[in-house]
Design an enzyme around this catalytic site. Sequence first.
Site: not given
Ligand code: PLP
Length: 379
Positions: A70-71, A149, A177, A197, A199, A235, A328
């Site tokens: 996500g980030t 989140n 989410q 994302s 995970h 890669t 988070c």
């Molecule tokens: N956006 C939301 C709404 C999230 O809950 C998170 C989680 O931490 C992220 C972005 C970031 O995702 P990632 O952990 O895959 O970088």
Amino acid sequence: MQVYFDNAATTPLYPEVIQKVSDALKKYYGNPSSTHHLGRKSRTAIELARKEISSFIGANPQEIIFNSGGTEGINSIFYSAFHDLKVQRIITSKIEHHAVLHCLPIHDKKIEIQYVTIGSNGLIDLGSLEHLLAQPKGKTLVSLMHVNNEIGTITDLKKCGQICAKHQSLFHTDAVQSIGKLSIDVKECHITFLTASAHKFHGPKGVGFLYIKRNSGIKAQILGGAQERGIRAGTESVHNILGMSLALKLSYQQLDQNLKHISRLKARFISRLKGMFKELIINGIEENEHLGLPHICNVTLPIPRKKIPLLGFKLDMKGIACSQGSACQSGAPKGSHVLDELQKDSKDEFPSFRFSFSKFNTVQEIDYVLKSLKDIVSD
Ligand code: PLP
């Protein structure tokens, strides 16, 4: 007893995904960019995963870019929006994840940042989006998260996308989410960019994907090889991509039954919490499957003042993993920018906790957490 109620932070992997990742590590070690048979084998596996993932959100396979999560996805979109797409205005909300808020060029006088109005229940006022977009300010990117989140509120992506399309605005949604928990059709919702994302849906960490609408002009942020159509060099993490694809498939196959199970858990949790704490505050939406995701339950607990400092610690000692303060940043007793936005007038005198559930949680765990809370408070 160990209870994991922090599924909005991350989720345990499906056993099938662990198996898949482990098999893939052995089977697909060839570099997908190599032209020999082992490289081609990895390439084929990745492309099948891309096809599968795209089918779950109504995208074309070429519109899916694999990345680290996500980030990274959010950073790529914002970076490219400023540098390649020459966006002049961003409309977002103050309750987005920090991955979005910290990407905003707030010191850049050339780019205007506007915020939609948020209701006291955390829902985005789409009327305010319409109102902002009605004032022309040049090329605009709207970035609104699908599910929050911290409090689980749901943004109506279809309505939001229709408003963006009407005003020819680009539309990014942070679906980290919601993916695997709610159905999404990127075309129907007029989405230009979507971030996801693995995970968060029982897949591996460090892998995710970006949906980028065809011909939207996004260029590379990570430079190097020609992987991912030149948009994201490096890669590919073949085993993680295959694990993510299977996790998404399992999540969508079990969508209805998971939603039903988790809704029941949340309803039981809230009704019993209300019995224990008369002045319980539910942050977000209590019960409405269209407005609030049942996986996330954020509550402010009106407990005796002297019990406040150690509550989080004592829950942890009883084997209960949940989140206090900022989501988070599990366990971090910091103030939350989301709750601050919702509770503007009331000072956070009492602690707020986010309990977040998954298909692997049980009624017994709900009852154990309730009993533990009762014991800690009455101790
Ligand atoms: N956006 C939301 C709404 C999230 O809950 C998170 C989680 O931490 C992220 C972005 C970031 O995702 P990632 O952990 O895959 O970088």
